[in-house]
Design a protein around this motif. Structure first.
Motif, PDB file in Angstrom:
ATOM      1  N   LYS B 212     -41.771  59.604 127.173  1.00 36.54           N
ATOM      2  CA  LYS B 212     -43.136  59.974 126.829  1.00 36.54           C
ATOM      3  C   LYS B 212     -43.196  61.478 126.638  1.00 36.54           C
ATOM      4  O   LYS B 212     -42.770  62.224 127.495  1.00 36.54           O
ATOM      5  CB  LYS B 212     -44.091  59.504 127.930  1.00 36.54           C
ATOM      6  CG  LYS B 212     -44.071  57.987 128.093  1.00 36.54           C
ATOM      7  CD  LYS B 212     -44.957  57.493 129.215  1.00 36.54           C
ATOM      8  CE  LYS B 212     -44.245  57.576 130.546  1.00 36.54           C
ATOM      9  NZ  LYS B 212     -45.052  56.992 131.630  1.00 36.54           N
ATOM     10  N   GLY B 213     -43.689  61.877 125.514  1.00 36.09           N
ATOM     11  CA  GLY B 213     -43.716  63.299 125.199  1.00 36.09           C
ATOM     12  C   GLY B 213     -42.564  63.646 124.290  1.00 36.09           C
ATOM     13  O   GLY B 213     -41.658  62.844 124.082  1.00 36.09           O
ATOM     14  N   PRO B 214     -42.580  64.856 123.708  1.00 37.26           N
ATOM     15  CA  PRO B 214     -41.577  65.214 122.701  1.00 37.26           C
ATOM     16  C   PRO B 214     -40.153  65.149 123.244  1.00 37.26           C
ATOM     17  O   PRO B 214     -39.900  65.523 124.383  1.00 37.26           O
ATOM     18  CB  PRO B 214     -41.929  66.651 122.330  1.00 37.26           C
ATOM     19  CG  PRO B 214     -43.237  66.955 122.927  1.00 37.26           C
ATOM     20  CD  PRO B 214     -43.523  65.943 123.977  1.00 37.26           C
ATOM     21  N   ALA B 215     -39.237  64.649 122.434  1.00 33.55           N
ATOM     22  CA  ALA B 215     -37.823  64.606 122.795  1.00 33.55           C
ATOM     23  C   ALA B 215     -37.025  64.950 121.558  1.00 33.55           C
ATOM     24  O   ALA B 215     -36.039  64.319 121.226  1.00 33.55           O
ATOM     25  CB  ALA B 215     -37.461  63.221 123.322  1.00 33.55           C
ATOM     26  N   SER B 216     -37.524  65.959 120.847  1.00 34.35           N
ATOM     27  CA  SER B 216     -36.955  66.276 119.544  1.00 34.35           C
ATOM     28  C   SER B 216     -35.563  66.858 119.621  1.00 34.35           C
ATOM     29  O   SER B 216     -34.805  66.768 118.666  1.00 34.35           O
ATOM     30  CB  SER B 216     -37.856  67.275 118.814  1.00 34.35           C
ATOM     31  OG  SER B 216     -39.089  66.686 118.555  1.00 34.35           O
ATOM     32  N   VAL B 217     -35.211  67.477 120.733  1.00 36.67           N
ATOM     33  CA  VAL B 217     -33.915  68.153 120.801  1.00 36.67           C
ATOM     34  C   VAL B 217     -32.787  67.148 120.608  1.00 36.67           C
ATOM     35  O   VAL B 217     -31.890  67.353 119.803  1.00 36.67           O
ATOM     36  CB  VAL B 217     -33.764  68.931 122.119  1.00 36.67           C
ATOM     37  CG1 VAL B 217     -32.346  69.471 122.250  1.00 36.67           C
ATOM     38  CG2 VAL B 217     -34.763  70.077 122.179  1.00 36.67           C
ATOM     39  N   GLU B 218     -32.854  66.013 121.291  1.00 40.21           N
ATOM     40  CA  GLU B 218     -31.801  65.015 121.126  1.00 40.21           C
ATOM     41  C   GLU B 218     -32.003  64.162 119.887  1.00 40.21           C
ATOM     42  O   GLU B 218     -31.058  63.707 119.275  1.00 40.21           O
ATOM     43  CB  GLU B 218     -31.739  64.048 122.317  1.00 40.21           C
ATOM     44  CG  GLU B 218     -31.363  64.681 123.623  1.00 40.21           C
ATOM     45  CD  GLU B 218     -32.592  64.989 124.439  1.00 40.21           C
ATOM     46  OE1 GLU B 218     -33.519  65.632 123.883  1.00 40.21           O
ATOM     47  OE2 GLU B 218     -32.650  64.601 125.609  1.00 40.21           O
ATOM     48  N   PHE B 219     -33.267  63.867 119.551  1.00 43.08           N
ATOM     49  CA  PHE B 219     -33.494  62.781 118.602  1.00 43.08           C
ATOM     50  C   PHE B 219     -34.076  63.216 117.267  1.00 43.08           C
ATOM     51  O   PHE B 219     -34.358  62.393 116.428  1.00 43.08           O
ATOM     52  CB  PHE B 219     -34.369  61.711 119.258  1.00 43.08           C
ATOM     53  CG  PHE B 219     -33.798  61.216 120.549  1.00 43.08           C
ATOM     54  CD1 PHE B 219     -32.636  60.467 120.544  1.00 43.08           C
ATOM     55  CD2 PHE B 219     -34.383  61.528 121.763  1.00 43.08           C
ATOM     56  CE1 PHE B 219     -32.080  60.023 121.734  1.00 43.08           C
ATOM     57  CE2 PHE B 219     -33.831  61.083 122.955  1.00 43.08           C
ATOM     58  CZ  PHE B 219     -32.680  60.333 122.940  1.00 43.08           C
ATOM     59  N   GLY B 220     -34.288  64.476 117.065  1.00 43.73           N
ATOM     60  CA  GLY B 220     -34.725  64.933 115.752  1.00 43.73           C
ATOM     61  C   GLY B 220     -36.214  65.148 115.652  1.00 43.73           C
ATOM     62  O   GLY B 220     -36.982  64.814 116.553  1.00 43.73           O
TER      63      GLY B 220
END
Lengths: 187, 774
Positions: B212-220
């Motif tokens: 939940k919440g941004p996880a852009s570092v791993e997933f784009g």
């Protein structure tokens, strides 16, 4: 055995990018535009046989340029024999869509509603019937009567209701194919 | 009705306290021991439970089992030659899975990490707000869509388009703001549409994890709202076979569903393991309490096959999978213009009804998603573990409109979109460098979208994405700091017909994401996780180029090719407490998104031959969202368990202070679960009651929507389950009733709330069994 496994894997690796892929760089222009580009009312004076017409046109379909519409002028105290003409002018030759409505008369119905300043001056009776039991109006043909009085301006609402998969009734169905208003003046 | 709910809850609690007089049950502790660098299981590691003075050795799969431990606090000690010893204090309250990673002495700097992504207790070590659906939860949800399996998680709600199309909403964000991972490959479909459900079989994996919440570092870049990951099941590492089968039936729409898998470690080809998995569902028209919902049936067939070669330092595996479904779209939602929509809203019943049928007629969606992946993982001496994943997916979506012109049946679909994506991900989990461990990764995607229907809501395009990231972690006693940074670059080429030629437009988007997470275990039973990050998202194709009437919602939508990126800054804090009798997991978050892209009404309607359509344009505004979600579980005694979970989301536009449109209403879920004593040879029996309360959404911008948010509602679900034994064979049976009181309600995020009530009561029977399990 291990070797054959690796051969299998390598094959998959090379087959993967070779799978057929549709080319996005050549877009097709195969779009079906909204079929009705113009709606025209043709009214013949029952006494003088003079013909009045008024059209609603949207040559480029929804969006883009806004539709343009004529004002319908009617004389007071007359009876007109009316018909409605539906065209698709985006194709050559122009397609007359009345034929489809005649064929599908049991699933379609026009509703004409005078509004505003002409609501009490104009009466419309649809004169063609479908083959449902009991028979219901279709509305490609109609009789339009204007009473004395006026001059006055209002609107003539035209709705084509489509009964898709449900029985046609005297009231509008859940889906409208046409829903426009022509500015109308009785003088 | 409320008094009835209270009475039922009271009755169950009374039953629970009576049953608690039964003798104390023991708890099962299972787990695995693996090498931290390679994730390979360790054979022959010794595992002691100090207090109970009992110990076992792990098997060839690294597994250990303590079938019956007393509930309470235990110290678990794991030893193995060449590895650092690990001591771990755990609190046992229910069957627990403990995955322990040992660090080789030569590289040991930080002791041990407990992970186990499919296991709730493993979340203690995460700085993120994560919720999981474990394998056992999945069994109890079999036969449902991915959205429905996630709906009970705090912070997750659903946006639905009739009873067959459900999309997860994470903290108020969905569709193109969420990344879905299937087989650890990013799912690439037409995610942007609220009526486009994820093309994923939720039962393909070992569990589901929701970040939940941004996880852009791993997933784009698109992971600005969160991530849903189908946790893949590892291939079997020992000889033998195993299988599982689930069958379910739902009375409301006469739905039958079957799902199962088989796996083996081949005898013929040693070191080769395989897995075959499939699901099928078939349903007819659903029923609201007062009437049937015409044309809401669906059929779905999914399958996958995985084969892998396992060697000491890693594996090479390939996966083939297909998801295919035909979804009927509620016929009463089929309208021509705004007048029709208003008439449908005013009507107390749908304007189109039909007797129950399995027929799927127009309007409908026909969807197929094919995925092929190739994965190679290996330990590289002196470097770490290298993981390469290649994928090809083809998403084919056809949407048939029932909009017939004068009764001519439209044989061509209105939308016919084929999206082909090639992805490559390379990750290196490097050996510790000084005090740091971490992962560096590179990923690339090439996509082509071809639009062939009778309308062009989105144009043809070719996209290239390249991303690079690094995540490093530093840990000390009880404290762990994770920091990551990612660079993304996206090249988008749009191809549109222009007369007889082709017009090409090129767009480039590039930006940076970053995050810092701190996880602080300040007590053996308490931990605090904080995550601060910034993420971004390029505009999606529909936001740039749509231009047409969105049927069903009767609005004319216009894209804006000049839209820029969305940029978010977010903070969330998660407090976790896992003690003997109490589990608590609560998160608060704030997420500011600058340039948030949404539809805004324009004053002038678009005039068409079908009438005037209210017109909306995609526009960017700065928004702030904040909220709270969490769950708490209280094991009152060994029999009775009470659970409470809930979510709150608020969001407003910064400049106007107006609330955002279509945010889910506040909701809470209260569960009473009681174990039943063994009787008539039945084990593991239980009864459970769930009360779901959803508050009226009072925060919405006025005069934008055709109908104001519907009133709040309360639903009651009941469930009972048991295990039947036939010799060695164990069959798990559950009987449940959804919406027991047949409550009439409409959820605010149901896109068909203009036309119909949500489905009514459904009796559900589920049967599952497994073979070859030890």
């Amino acid at each position: 055995m291990r070797n054959s496994f690796f051969i299998l894997m390598t094959t998959i690796l090379f087959v993967l990018p070779a799978c057929k892929e549709k080319d996005p760089t050549a877009p097709s222009d195969d779009i079906e535009h909204e079929v009705i580009t113009s709606v025209t009312l043709v009214l013949r004076d029952s006494v003088t046989s003079a013909v009045r017409t008024a059209s609603w046109r949207d040559a480029d379909g929804p969006g883009g340029a806004a539709p343009v519409a004529d004002t319908l002028f009617l004389a007071a105290g007359r009876t007109y024999l009316g018909s409605i003409l539906l065209l698709n002018e985006s194709v050559t030759p122009t397609d007359t869509l009345n034929v489809e409505i005649e064929e599908q008369a049991n699933q379609h119905q026009f509703f004409y509603t005078p509004t505003g300043g002409i609501s009490s001056l104009v009466g419309i009776e649809r004169t063609d019937r479908d083959t449902n039991t009991p028979s219901l109006p279709v509305g490609l043909q109609f009789k339009l009567r204007t009473s004395g009085g006026g001059p006055s301006t209002g609107g003539l609402g035209i709705v084509l209701s489509h009964y898709d998969g449900i029985p046609k009734t005297a009231t509008p169905g859940p889906e409208s194919d046409i829903d426009i208003v022509l500015v109308t003046r009785v003088q | 009705m409320r008094s009835f709910v209270v009475a039922v809850v009271g009755l169950i609690m009374a039953a629970g306290s009576w049953l608690s007089a039964q003798p104390t049950a023991t708890v099962r502790l299972t787990g695995t021991v693996r090498d931290s660098a390679t994730s390979l299981p360790l054979d022959g590691a010794s595992v002691f439970v100090a207090h109970a003075r009992t110990g076992v050795l792990t098997d060839t799969e690294g597994r250990f089992v303590f079938p019956s431990l007393q509930p309470g606090r235990h110290e678990v000690v794991v030893r193995m030659m060449g590895y650092a010893e690990v001591r771990r204090t755990i609190v046992l309250a229910k069957p627990t899975q403990l995955d322990i990673f040992l660090v080789q002495v030569s590289i040991a700097v930080r002791g041990v990490t407990i992970t186990g992504t499919v296991d709730k207790s493993g979340l203690m070590g995460s700085h993120r707000a994560i919720s999981v659906v474990g394998a056992d939860d999945l069994h109890r949800l079999s036969g449902q869509t991915l959205g429905e399996t996630l709906e009970h998680l705090p912070g997750v709600t659903l946006i639905s388009t009739g009873p067959s199309i459900m999309k997860p909403v994470i903290r108020g964000l969905h569709s193109q703001r969420i990344v879905l991972l299937n087989a650890d490959i990013r799912q690439e479909g037409q995610q942007w549409g609220a009526e486009h459900a994820p093309e994923i079989d939720p039962f393909a994996g070992a569990g589901i994890e929701v970040v939940k919440g941004p996880a852009s570092v791993e997933f784009g870049a698109e992971a600005i709202g969160g991530v849903v990951r189908i946790v893949p099941r590892e291939l079997r590492r020992t000889q033998g076979h195993e299988a599982e089968l689930h069958i379910s039936f739902f009375s409301n729409n006469a739905q039958g569903a079957v799902s199962g898998w088989m796996e083996g470690h081949a005898d013929v080809l040693s070191d080769v393991a395989w897995r075959l998995q499939g699901s099928a569902r078939r349903a007819g028209d659903a029923r609201a309490p007062a009437y049937g919902l015409a044309n809401t049936g669906f059929s779905e067939v999914d399958g996958s096959f995985t084969i892998g070669y396992l060697f000491e330092a890693g594996e090479v595996s390939a996966l083939l999978s297909r998801f295919s479904t035909d979804l009927g779209i509620f016929q009463g939602s089929h309208i021509g213009n705004v007048t029709d929509l208003r008439r449908a809203i005013v009507s107390s019943r749908p304007l189109v009804e039909r007797p129950f049928s399995y027929d799927i007629r127009m309007p409908k969606q026909v969807i197929r998603h094919d995925l092929v992946t190739l994965r190679a993982r290996s330990l590289i001496e002196g470097l770490g573990s290298l993981d390469l994943r290649l994928g090809r997916q083809e998403n084919h979506r056809q949407e048939y409109d029932a909009l017939r012109i004068f009764g001519q049946i439209q044989t061509r679909p209105a939308f016919d979109l084929t999206l082909t994506s090639y992805t490559a991900d390379l990750r290196l989990m490097h050996l510790p460098v000084g005090p740091f461990t971490g992962t560096i990764g590179l990923s690339g995607t090439r996509q082509g979208n071809v639009s062939e229907g009778t309308t062009r809501l989105i144009p043809n395009f070719r996209a290239h994405n390249v991303g690079a990231f690094a995540i490093e972690e530093w840990s000390d006693d009880g404290l762990r700091v994770t920091t990551g940074v990612r660079l993304d670059w996206r090249q988008l080429d749009i191809y549109r017909p222009s007369g007889s030629a082709v017009e090409r437009m090129a767009k480039t988007y590039a930006n940076v994401s970053g995050a810092v997470g701190v996880q602080w275990q300040f007590d053996p039973t308490w931990s605090l996780g904080t995550n601060i990050g910034t993420a971004w998202r390029p505009p999606s194709l529909n936001e740039l180029y749509s231009d047409g009437v969105h049927h069903g919602s009767a609005q004319y939508e216009i894209g804006d090719p000049t839209l820029g990126n969305e940029r978010s800054g977010s903070l969330d804090v998660t407090l976790r407490h896992i003690a003997e009798m109490v589990h608590v997991d609560v998160s608060v978050f704030v997420n500011r998104i600058d340039g948030f892209i949404a539809l805004f009404p324009t004053p002038d309607p678009t005039l068409t031959v079908r009438g005037a359509f209210p017109t909306f344009r995609y526009r960017q505004d700065d928004v702030v969202m904040h909220g709270l979600d969490g769950s708490a579980e209280w094991h009152v005694n060994t029999v009775l368990r009470l659970g409470l979970s809930g979510s709150l989301v608020r969001g407003s536009i910064v400049s106007t202070r107006l609330p955002m449109l279509f945010l889910p209403g506040d909701r809470a879920r209260f569960i009473v679960h009681a174990k039943l004593p063994e009787r008539w040879g039945l084990t593991g029996s239980y009864v459970e009651a769930t009360v779901i309360g959803v508050r009226h959404q009072g925060r919405y911008p006025s005069s934008v929507d055709y109908a104001n948010p519907p009133p709040g509602y309360v639903l009651l679900d009941l469930e009972t389950g048991t295990h039947l034994h036939w010799g060695e064979q164990v069959v798990e049976v559950t009987l449940s009733t959804q919406n027991v009181l047949n409550t009439t309600y409409r959820d605010y995020l149901s896109r068909f709330r203009y036309f119909s009530d949500d489905p009514g009561r459904s009796f559900v029977v589920r049967v599952s069994t497994s073979w070859g399990r030890h």
